[in-house]
Design a protein around this motif. Structure first.
Motif, mmCIF file in Angstrom:
data_model
loop_
_atom_site.group_PDB
_atom_site.id
_atom_site.type_symbol
_atom_site.label_atom_id
_atom_site.label_comp_id
_atom_site.label_asym_id
_atom_site.label_seq_id
_atom_site.Cartn_x
_atom_site.Cartn_y
_atom_site.Cartn_z
ATOM 1 N N SER A 46 -6.598 4.199 -6.273
ATOM 2 C CA SER A 46 -7.750 4.209 -5.370
ATOM 3 C C SER A 46 -7.528 3.263 -4.192
ATOM 4 C CB SER A 46 -9.011 3.800 -6.140
ATOM 5 O OG SER A 46 -10.099 3.554 -5.270
ATOM 6 N N ALA A 167 -13.822 3.005 -8.357
ATOM 7 C CA ALA A 167 -14.740 2.169 -7.585
ATOM 8 C C ALA A 167 -14.201 0.744 -7.466
ATOM 9 C CB ALA A 167 -16.121 2.157 -8.234
ATOM 10 N N TRP A 170 -11.538 0.810 -4.853
ATOM 11 C CA TRP A 170 -12.207 1.017 -3.563
ATOM 12 C C TRP A 170 -12.800 -0.302 -3.067
ATOM 13 C CZ3 TRP A 170 -16.729 5.105 -2.986
ATOM 14 C CH2 TRP A 170 -17.032 5.279 -1.624
ATOM 15 N N ALA A 171 -13.477 -1.023 -3.959
ATOM 16 C CA ALA A 171 -14.084 -2.303 -3.605
ATOM 17 C C ALA A 171 -13.019 -3.309 -3.160
ATOM 18 C CB ALA A 171 -14.867 -2.857 -4.789
ATOM 19 N N ALA A 260 -15.695 10.248 1.260
ATOM 20 C CA ALA A 260 -14.796 9.103 1.171
ATOM 21 C C ALA A 260 -13.976 8.929 2.447
ATOM 22 C CB ALA A 260 -13.863 9.266 -0.021
ATOM 23 N N LEU A 282 -20.748 -0.298 2.860
ATOM 24 C CA LEU A 282 -19.899 0.299 1.839
ATOM 25 C C LEU A 282 -20.066 -0.395 0.496
ATOM 26 C CD1 LEU A 282 -16.582 0.953 3.821
ATOM 27 C CD2 LEU A 282 -18.255 2.636 3.035
ATOM 28 N N ILE A 286 -20.332 1.561 -2.923
ATOM 29 C CA ILE A 286 -19.373 1.343 -4.003
ATOM 30 C C ILE A 286 -20.060 0.833 -5.262
ATOM 31 C CG2 ILE A 286 -17.348 -0.002 -4.701
ATOM 32 C CD1 ILE A 286 -16.558 0.027 -1.680
ATOM 33 N N ALA A 289 -21.383 3.680 -6.899
ATOM 34 C CA ALA A 289 -20.299 4.469 -7.487
ATOM 35 C C ALA A 289 -19.885 3.901 -8.840
ATOM 36 C CB ALA A 289 -19.106 4.506 -6.540
ATOM 37 N N GLY A 342 -23.598 6.896 -3.595
ATOM 38 C CA GLY A 342 -22.423 6.505 -4.361
ATOM 39 C C GLY A 342 -22.580 6.801 -5.840
ATOM 40 N N SER A 346 -20.254 9.887 -7.804
ATOM 41 C CA SER A 346 -19.289 9.345 -8.757
ATOM 42 C C SER A 346 -19.611 9.754 -10.188
ATOM 43 C CB SER A 346 -19.242 7.819 -8.650
ATOM 44 O OG SER A 346 -18.845 7.431 -7.356
#
Length: 426
Positions: A46, A167, A170-171, A260, A282, A286, A289, A342, A346
């Motif tokens: 990710s 997630a 992503w974070a 995304a 975001l 997230i 998510a 999110g 997800s």
């Protein structure tokens, strides 16, 4: 299909171990190490993926790209990921889950780093495509590895927890993006983002030393005599299952990758947010998510695989419509709606790992899951490209609504698939 259905528990009856982390205890020591390897692999998968969407504005400015060319960078990654997913699935059935997992991690890490050295757009496009080979295979192989350790009772929650790694990665990418773009000139910052994609190489050391295939599944695979036969997933009763699973994956991933890929650009370009502001918005997306993955994992065991996917497909479509129609200036509402957006987009994925694994017998599980998930990803990849081409006339916000079409396709695909909750893997 050689999978068998086990009796369901009586409604209201407590499971043998009903604690919040019963799914983790049920894996056993070897299963927990496999979970750690799959979770880490998917989180860093990710992370490496999001180095591109977060850097797209800077890359577009550096190479003087239009929105169509920019969207193509994501599309080519996802299209080539279908090839990587199919190859990784076949490898997983032939040489084992763990070996295939290590190959995919090394592949996506190597080409993410090389993206940072690209001297022109064409080279970046090639490196990003090759990154897709590893990116496409990692999830399918890791999900199968953990699914074969998980019990039927807890498989949805277990795979939902693996899915939540997306997630987490992503974070981490957003945090690094915020820091890098604050302190490094934009013309260099996007390269630095790609260079940090070397992190997954450290994970390979852990996997090699600590993770092994589920013994029972490995023995069943050897005993079957089949070694990752690609044509097997199209024979007999599997043909309909495979085609509908591809359609399901196409719809869900078309909707997801639309968001995304383009939400960061939408927040900066049309809502006028700064780098730090974009990171803050975001963060809500997230957070939703991460909780969505865990909640969806629980619900897929309670409601069933199909009901969970249908529920969140409808809710995701509605959230897209709401998110992209917030009036100009109402950015506080945009912030608040990021959480349910999110969450829903997800939670729909939480059942995928268990659902696709349960649709195929052990001997061709890697091939079946790798092909269906990643072919769906490749076809769904044209959704972000379509948004890029439509953005010129509709605006990014208006074009994002196209993602809702994907979720409608997913709901239709469910009519051709069986419910697999409680099915033992065999």
């Amino acid at each position: 299909m050689s999978t068998t259905q086990t009796p369901r528990s009586v409604p209201g009856e407590l499971p043998e171990d009903s604690g919040a982390f019963a799914w983790l205890r049920a894996l056993g020591p070897r299963g927990r190490r496999a979970f750690g390897g799959a979770f880490g692999g998917y989180a860093l998968d990710s992370y490496d993926f999001f180095t591109l969407p977060l850097s797209m504005v800077a890359i577009a400015a550096y190479f003087s790209l239009d929105s169509g060319q920019t969207g193509l960078l994501t599309t080519v990654t996802l299209v080539v990921s279908a090839i990587g997913g199919v190859l990784a699935g076949i490898l997983a059935d032939r040489i084992g889950r763990v070996r295939a997992l290590m190959i995919t991690v090394v592949m996506y890490a190597l080409f993410t780093v090389l993206c940072g050295f690209a001297p022109d757009y064409e080279t970046l496009l090639v490196f990003r495509a090759l990154q897709g080979l590893g990116f496409g295979g990692e999830w399918a192989v890791g999900a199968i590895l953990v699914a074969e350790y998980a019990s039927a009772r807890h498989r949805g929650r277990t795979l939902g927890a693996v899915q939540s790694a997306w997630a987490a990665g992503w974070a981490l990418a957003v945090v690094v993006y915020t820091l890098v773009f604050q302190f490094v000139d934009a013309d260099t910052a996007w390269r630095v983002m790609f260079w940090t994609g070397a992190l997954p190489a450290l994970l390979v050391v852990y996997i090699r030393r600590n993770v092994e295939d589920a013994p029972r599944a490995a023995e069943q695979r050897r005993a079957s005599g089949e070694r990752g036969s690609f044509t097997a997933v199209f024979r007999g009763g599997m043909l309909r299952t495979t085609l509908c699973a591809v359609l399901l994956s196409t719809g869900v991933q078309g909707g997801y990758y639309t968001l995304a890929t383009w939400v960061p650009t939408y927040l900066k370009g049309e809502r006028g947010l700064t780098v730090v502001g974009t990171g803050g918005y975001l963060a809500f997306l997230i957070s939703g998510a991460f909780i969505g993955y865990l909640t969806g994992g629980y619900l897929t065991d309670r409601l069933g695989r199909k009901r969970n996917i249908a529920l969140f497909a409808v809710l995701s479509g509605l959230c897209i419509l709401a998110y992209t129609n917030i009036p100009s200036g109402a950015n506080s509402l945009l912030l608040v709606l990021g959480f349910p957006l999110g969450f829903c987009m997800s939670a729909i994925f939480s059942g995928f790992g268990s659902f696709l694994a349960e649709l195929y017998p052990t001997a061709v599980r890697g091939t079946g899951q790798g092909f269906t998930y990643n072919t769906g990803r490749a076809v769904g990849a044209f959704f972000p490209a379509m948004v890029g081409f439509l953005a010129g006339s509709w605006g990014v916000g208006g074009a994002l609504v196209f993602g809702a079409v994907g979720y409608a396709i997913a709901v239709l695909a469910l009519f051709g698939l069986p419910e697999t909750r409680g099915r033992e893997l065999a």
